[in-house]
Design an enzyme around this catalytic site. Structure first.
Site, PDB file in Angstrom:
ATOM      1  N   THR A  30       0.854  -1.186   0.000  1.00 44.08           N
ATOM      2  CA  THR A  30       0.000   0.000   0.000  1.00 44.08           C
ATOM      3  C   THR A  30       0.890   1.236   0.000  1.00 44.08           C
ATOM      4  OG1 THR A  30      -1.919   1.022   1.094  1.00 44.08           O
ATOM      5  CG2 THR A  30      -0.312  -0.013   2.531  1.00 44.08           C
ATOM      6  N   ASN A  31       0.334   2.413   0.292  1.00 47.33           N
ATOM      7  CA  ASN A  31       1.143   3.630   0.348  1.00 47.33           C
ATOM      8  C   ASN A  31       0.661   4.498   1.503  1.00 47.33           C
ATOM      9  OD1 ASN A  31      -0.925   5.611  -0.650  1.00 47.33           O
ATOM     10  ND2 ASN A  31      -0.855   4.252  -2.420  1.00 47.33           N
ATOM     11  N   LEU A  32       1.287   5.630   1.707  1.00 49.05           N
ATOM     12  CA  LEU A  32       1.057   6.420   2.919  1.00 49.05           C
ATOM     13  C   LEU A  32      -0.091   7.423   2.816  1.00 49.05           C
ATOM     14  CD1 LEU A  32       4.705   7.053   4.157  1.00 49.05           C
ATOM     15  CD2 LEU A  32       2.929   5.628   5.219  1.00 49.05           C
ATOM     16  N   SER A  33      -0.920   7.323   1.783  1.00 53.51           N
ATOM     17  CA  SER A  33      -2.058   8.246   1.704  1.00 53.51           C
ATOM     18  C   SER A  33      -2.969   8.053   2.918  1.00 53.51           C
ATOM     19  CB  SER A  33      -2.860   7.965   0.428  1.00 53.51           C
ATOM     20  OG  SER A  33      -4.096   8.635   0.493  1.00 53.51           O
ATOM     21  N   ALA A  80      -4.767   7.845  -3.981  1.00 54.39           N
ATOM     22  CA  ALA A  80      -3.394   7.512  -4.363  1.00 54.39           C
ATOM     23  C   ALA A  80      -3.423   6.044  -4.787  1.00 54.39           C
ATOM     24  CB  ALA A  80      -2.445   7.735  -3.201  1.00 54.39           C
TER      25      ALA A  80
END
Ligand code: C5P
Length: 226
Positions: free
Chosen positions: A29-32, A99
């Protein structure tokens, strides 16, 4: 007090990160944080719109009066967006804030991958669909929904922002003015449209979301007059 500048308009928003499974318990995943997308959903609702929020995994509460559809992966997000866009009545505005992961794991395992001595799992990646570009491509005849995209460039934002707006085929692109906005409560943004760019200076994400909603409403009004 917020004027009901989007009264009766239907607004679809994507927000948050996507989560791409590696196996049933692991993923990428990502940090959004989802804060900007949720703030826009709240501001659009305050402005009188009927708001649907397609959200990746976040820790945020659903804004009051907003319909929320939870998804995990980019492919699920695309399906949920298409389902809403295919539903009658039609959406007036699509704001892509999510994101979305650029790649998904092509060889995701249906079972938890076992630690097997020294053998490392080998992940293969496949590109995810560009949800915004796909929706924008369907609007070329009717011009609806009015599509708004986001860009998180780290340098040459003014140059890249204008180019990204053209490349995505959208009327309005919002650039985040870094250095890094993920998870922060404040932001500053630049709006790119057909006549150039406008800076909305540093403020809370909710304040910026309210300003963005009124900028979108102005442009919708111009469109329906044309
Ligand atoms: O191409 P890039 O990722 O920089 O574009 C960002 C914009 O496109 C954002 O509005 C984002 O929500 C949207 N996007 C999307 N689907 C993707 C990638 C980006 O909707 N797969």
């Amino acid at each position: 007090f917020q004027a009901k500048v989007l009264y009766g308009k239907r607004v679809l928003i994507t927000a948050g990160p996507t989560y791409e499974a590696i196996d049933p318990v692991r993923g990428i995943t990502n940090l959004s944080s989802g804060k900007m997308g949720y703030a826009i959903a709240r501001a659009a609702r305050e402005a009188g719109a009927e708001v649907t929020l397609v959200s990746g995994p976040t820790a945020l509460a659903t804004p009051h009066g907003v319909r929320r559809i939870d998804v995990q992966s980019a492919q699920q997000m695309l399906q949920a967006v298409q389902a809403v866009l295919n539903d009658a009545p039609a959406q007036h505005v699509f704001v892509a804030v999510a994101a979305v992961a650029d790649w998904r794991v092509e060889n995701a395992s249906a079972h938890k991958i076992k630690k097997d001595g020294s053998a490392m799992p080998e992940l293969k990646f496949a590109p995810n669909p560009d949800i915004l570009a796909q929706v924008a491509a369907t609007t070329s005849l009717s011009g609806w929904p009015y599509c708004v995209g986001f860009a998180a460039e780290s340098e040459n934002l003014i140059e890249y922002g204008a180019a990204k707006r053209e490349k995505k085929g959208i009327p309005l692109l919002v650039g985040n003015i870094g250095p890094q906005t993920f998870g922060q409560d404040e932001n500053a943004i630049v709006l790119f449209d057909e006549s150039g760019h406008t800076v909305l200076p540093r403020a809370s994400k909710l304040e910026l979301a309210r300003q963005l909603v009124s900028e979108i409403a102005k442009r919708l009004e111009r469109r329906s007059l044309l």
